[in-house]
Scaffold this motif. Structure first.
Motif, PDB file in Angstrom:
ATOM      1  N   PRO A 148      55.992  49.024  47.503  1.00 11.45           N
ATOM      2  CA  PRO A 148      54.773  50.015  47.378  1.00 11.45           C
ATOM      3  C   PRO A 148      54.335  50.507  48.665  1.00 11.45           C
ATOM      4  N   SER A 149      54.827  49.651  49.849  1.00 11.44           N
ATOM      5  CA  SER A 149      54.307  50.169  51.209  1.00 11.44           C
ATOM      6  C   SER A 149      55.430  51.029  52.056  1.00 11.44           C
ATOM      7  N   LEU A 150      56.559  51.377  51.187  1.00 14.67           N
ATOM      8  CA  LEU A 150      57.613  51.864  51.739  1.00 14.67           C
ATOM      9  C   LEU A 150      57.229  53.391  52.465  1.00 14.67           C
ATOM     10  N   LYS A 151      57.520  53.798  53.631  1.00 19.86           N
ATOM     11  CA  LYS A 151      57.180  54.944  54.263  1.00 19.86           C
ATOM     12  C   LYS A 151      58.539  56.047  53.846  1.00 19.86           C
ATOM     13  N   ILE A 152      58.033  57.280  53.367  1.00 20.52           N
ATOM     14  CA  ILE A 152      59.185  58.116  52.752  1.00 20.52           C
ATOM     15  C   ILE A 152      58.962  59.511  53.925  1.00 20.52           C
ATOM     16  N   ILE A 153      59.997  60.060  54.159  1.00 17.50           N
ATOM     17  CA  ILE A 153      60.192  61.477  54.864  1.00 17.50           C
ATOM     18  C   ILE A 153      61.354  62.082  54.073  1.00 17.50           C
ATOM     19  N   PHE A 154      60.623  63.187  53.455  1.00 15.76           N
ATOM     20  CA  PHE A 154      61.406  64.047  52.709  1.00 15.76           C
ATOM     21  C   PHE A 154      62.102  65.128  53.639  1.00 15.76           C
ATOM     22  N   VAL A 155      63.419  65.380  53.251  1.00 16.31           N
ATOM     23  CA  VAL A 155      64.147  66.514  53.892  1.00 16.31           C
ATOM     24  C   VAL A 155      64.389  67.757  52.869  1.00 16.31           C
ATOM     25  N   SER A 156      64.060  68.926  53.151  1.00 17.01           N
ATOM     26  CA  SER A 156      64.129  69.996  52.357  1.00 17.01           C
ATOM     27  C   SER A 156      64.363  71.322  52.717  1.00 17.01           C
ATOM     28  N   GLN A 207      68.860  45.691  51.057  1.00 17.69           N
ATOM     29  CA  GLN A 207      68.523  46.168  52.424  1.00 17.69           C
ATOM     30  C   GLN A 207      67.234  46.232  52.733  1.00 17.69           C
ATOM     31  N   CYS A 208      66.308  46.425  51.811  1.00 15.97           N
ATOM     32  CA  CYS A 208      64.838  46.518  51.906  1.00 15.97           C
ATOM     33  C   CYS A 208      64.417  47.194  53.091  1.00 15.97           C
ATOM     34  N   PRO A 209      64.620  48.525  53.021  1.00 22.81           N
ATOM     35  CA  PRO A 209      64.191  49.401  54.208  1.00 22.81           C
ATOM     36  C   PRO A 209      62.662  49.209  54.488  1.00 22.81           C
ATOM     37  N   ASP A 210      62.238  49.872  55.519  1.00 20.47           N
ATOM     38  CA  ASP A 210      60.692  50.044  55.771  1.00 20.47           C
ATOM     39  C   ASP A 210      60.384  51.710  55.741  1.00 20.47           C
ATOM     40  N   ILE A 211      61.638  52.325  56.027  1.00 18.48           N
ATOM     41  CA  ILE A 211      61.403  53.849  56.133  1.00 18.48           C
ATOM     42  C   ILE A 211      62.547  54.422  55.464  1.00 18.48           C
ATOM     43  N   LEU A 212      62.091  55.363  54.377  1.00 20.16           N
ATOM     44  CA  LEU A 212      63.382  55.984  53.861  1.00 20.16           C
ATOM     45  C   LEU A 212      63.322  57.660  54.171  1.00 20.16           C
ATOM     46  N   ILE A 213      64.300  57.993  54.396  1.00 24.05           N
ATOM     47  CA  ILE A 213      64.553  59.665  54.725  1.00 24.05           C
ATOM     48  C   ILE A 213      65.612  59.880  53.624  1.00 24.05           C
ATOM     49  N   THR A 214      64.804  61.083  53.010  1.00 26.07           N
ATOM     50  CA  THR A 214      65.769  61.475  51.707  1.00 26.07           C
ATOM     51  C   THR A 214      65.830  62.929  51.395  1.00 26.07           C
ATOM     52  N   ASP A 215      66.726  63.256  51.173  1.00 24.77           N
ATOM     53  CA  ASP A 215      66.912  64.912  50.736  1.00 24.77           C
ATOM     54  C   ASP A 215      66.063  65.049  49.410  1.00 24.77           C
ATOM     55  N   ILE A 216      65.268  66.085  49.031  1.00 26.33           N
ATOM     56  CA  ILE A 216      64.622  66.332  47.902  1.00 26.33           C
ATOM     57  C   ILE A 216      65.677  66.568  46.731  1.00 26.33           C
ATOM     58  N   LYS A 217      66.618  67.534  46.937  1.00 25.34           N
ATOM     59  CA  LYS A 217      67.430  67.755  45.758  1.00 25.34           C
ATOM     60  C   LYS A 217      68.863  67.427  45.936  1.00 25.34           C
ATOM     61  N   MET A 218      69.259  66.424  45.096  1.00 25.11           N
ATOM     62  CA  MET A 218      70.597  65.733  45.189  1.00 25.11           C
ATOM     63  C   MET A 218      71.469  65.766  43.815  1.00 25.11           C
ATOM     64  N   PRO A 219      72.554  65.653  43.710  1.00 26.37           N
ATOM     65  CA  PRO A 219      73.106  65.441  42.487  1.00 26.37           C
ATOM     66  C   PRO A 219      72.850  63.790  41.996  1.00 26.37           C
ATOM     67  N   ILE A 220      73.112  63.728  40.814  1.00 23.59           N
ATOM     68  CA  ILE A 220      73.240  62.347  40.134  1.00 23.59           C
ATOM     69  C   ILE A 220      71.641  61.642  40.138  1.00 23.59           C
ATOM     70  N   MET A 221      71.192  61.519  41.092  1.00 22.99           N
ATOM     71  CA  MET A 221      69.551  61.166  41.206  1.00 22.99           C
ATOM     72  C   MET A 221      69.039  61.856  42.540  1.00 22.99           C
ATOM     73  N   ASP A 222      67.768  62.703  42.229  1.00 15.85           N
ATOM     74  CA  ASP A 222      67.341  63.410  43.498  1.00 15.85           C
ATOM     75  C   ASP A 222      66.300  62.490  44.336  1.00 15.85           C
ATOM     76  N   GLY A 223      65.937  62.981  45.071  1.00 15.45           N
ATOM     77  CA  GLY A 223      64.890  62.359  46.037  1.00 15.45           C
ATOM     78  C   GLY A 223      63.423  61.952  45.400  1.00 15.45           C
ATOM     79  N   LEU A 224      63.017  62.547  44.479  1.00 15.94           N
ATOM     80  CA  LEU A 224      61.906  62.355  43.970  1.00 15.94           C
ATOM     81  C   LEU A 224      62.178  61.225  42.926  1.00 15.94           C
TER      82      LEU A 224
END
Length: 512
Positions: free
Chosen positions: A75-83, A47-64
């Motif tokens: 490396p130039s990915l832009k990340i927005i955390f939801v918490s 998919q190679c996204p430009d922007i990743l919107i991800t929850d911080i705490k999740m099961p299996i693999m968390d946002g961090l």
């Protein structure tokens, strides 16, 4: 369009995030919405996204953890955390990773997400602009270095006393070099059809094509539209040279035949240049579409048999049989391939001069000698020479009096040219219209108009183009076609050479 990926283990939040992204404005594209980091990471490369919107705490693999893996990939990915409020320590860790910002689930509003998406796009655009500027700077610097190297090579070829800059030379040709001398095939025919400037313009196009497509090496054209190419030496240099040659021919629509020589040190470049030129001359004897390596084959020694003196003697004695024998032996000497093409052409001109200097007017004789110098192969030279001898032996020679007496014929021909110059008008067509030979018409035209036929036609076409540029709103390619030019690129270059302005600049100046 910017690709956005959503990762959150709560379906309601995923749905709310998707609904908040303005997908209908053409700026954003949703590449997927996943329930945990592992699922998202499995699709990340595809998919190679430009922007990743991800929850911080999740099961299996968390946002961090997802962010760390994703940034390694992009490396130039832009990340927005939801918490949540209780996740602030995790958020702080995420910001250290380089996240753009975070959103709180309890107070999440569409407007807040949109503002952060806009912030991400601004950052991406700024980074793209910086990268573009860096790339342009690198290209400019690379172009300057190659131009400097080109000047070095020109000065080295112009003077054996000139010494190359060791640093520049070693950087470009540390392992040695291949120098090639190239000529445009059928140059004389191209000049007759498109004008004397055409081969030179095509040579410039060949050079431009080389610099656009190849990162290493140097190329430049000579005053006579021949080209010089210097490439770094490598084990596969022959296939590399053929690749360059085929690319240049494919992109410019012309055929090149080239000779080449290998060199090791800068001090030998001058010698290698002349050897490459001599290798190119092999085409005169061995017609091929391939390249010719240097092999010392032309002798600088004068022939022990002086056919020049023998022919003078036979002509002086009016001995026809002896004259034919000397001519045949002289031509047979050329066919051995021991003499340089320039020497053979010079001797062919001397043969004509001895045979016809008291029968044919000097301008006609000189014109034919010039035609001999433009032949590309021995067979072409022999055909032209024998046809000229046969014609001049049968026909009454053209005199200056007869040339000046053809004013009515030339006026009729000029009227025909002025009515048809925007069509595919050739020297042969107008000669046929005038019921005389092409060569004879060419001579008459130049004497009458003081310029070559094709140059006169081009001047009419350019004047037509000037009128259309100044008085119509037609596009440049339409004007080129209506003026008699089928190739708009050639038209633009020729127009600028003859007027000093590009068609667009000429129109702007004329319409002010």
């Amino acid at each position: 369009m910017y690709k956005v990926m959503i990762v959150d283990d709560e379906p309601v939040i995923r749905y709310g995030l998707k609904a908040s992204i303005p997908l209908d404005n053409g700026m954003y594209e949703l590449t997927g919405a996943f329930a945990n980091g592992k699922e998202a990471l499995q699709q990340f490369n595809e998919q190679c996204p430009d922007i990743l919107i991800t929850d911080i705490k999740m099961p299996i693999m968390d946002g961090l953890e997802l962010a760390r893996h994703a940034l390694d990939i992009h490396p130039s990915l832009k990340i927005i955390f939801v918490s949540s409020y209780s996740d602030f320590d995790y958020v702080r860790e995420g910001l250290k990773l380089g996240a753009v910002d975070y959103l709180l689930k309890p107070t999440l509003e569409p407007e807040d997400l949109i503002k952060l998406l806009e912030k991400c796009t601004r950052l991406i655009q700024q980074e793209h602009k910086i990268q573009q500027d860096l790339d342009e700077h690198r290209e400019t610097q690379k172009g300057l270095h190659r131009k400097e190297l080109e000047q070095e090579l020109k000065q080295m070829l112009a003077s054996i006393e000139y010494r190359a800059d060791p640093a520049k030379w070693n950087a470009a040709f540390g392992e040695g070099y291949i120098i090639s001398y190239g000529r445009i095939h059928n140059k004389k025919e191209l000049q007759e059809k498109f004008g004397y400037l055409y081969p030179g313009i095509k040579a410039e196009e060949v050079v431009d094509t080389f610099y656009r497509n190849f990162d290493r090496g140097s190329m430049f054209s000579l005053y006579n539209s021949d080209v010089i190419l210097v490439l770094p030496y490598c084990k596969e240099f022959e296939s590399n040279l053929q690749h360059v040659k085929r690319k240049l021919e494919a992109d410019t629509g012309i055929t090149l035949y080239i000779g080449y020589q290998k060199g090791k040190v800068a001090a030998h470049i001058n010698t290698c240049f002349y050897q490459a030129k001599e290798a190119c001359d092999i085409h005169f004897y061995q017609v091929s579409s391939e390249s010719y390596p240097y092999v010392s084959s032309f002798s600088n020694d004068e022939s022990k048999t002086s056919y020049l003196d023998y022919l003078k003697e036979a002509v002086r004695e009016s001995d026809g049989v002896k004259t034919e024998i000397v001519k045949e032996k002289w031509i047979a000497e050329w066919e051995k391939g021991n003499k340089s093409p320039d020497k053979v052409k010079r001797e062919a001109g001397e043969m004509l001069s001895i045979l016809f200097q008291r029968k044919v007017d000097i301008p006609i004789l000189l014109q034919k000698m010039d035609e001999l110098t433009h032949t590309e192969t021995l067979e072409e030279l022999k055909t032209l020479l024998n046809a000229t001898i046969a014609q001049w032996e049968m026909e009454h020679p053209v005199t200056f009096a007869s040339i000046t007496s053809h004013q009515q014929l030339m006026e009729k021909a000029l009227h025909y040219i002025q009515q048809n110059y925007t069509s595919d008008l050739t020297l042969q067509k107008i000669a046929d219209y005038s019921f005389i030979s092409k060569n004879y018409f060419s001579l008459l035209f130049k004497k009458y108009m003081d310029q070559n036929f094709i140059d006169y036609v081009i001047s009419l076409r350019v004047k037509k183009a000037e009128d259309l540029l100044a008085n119509t709103s037609l596009k440049v390619y339409e004007i080129a076609h209506k003026s008699g030019f089928n190739d708009v690129k050639y038209f633009s270059k020729l127009f600028k050479k003859l007027t000093g302005l590009s068609p667009v600049d000429f129109r702007e100046k004329a319409q002010k």
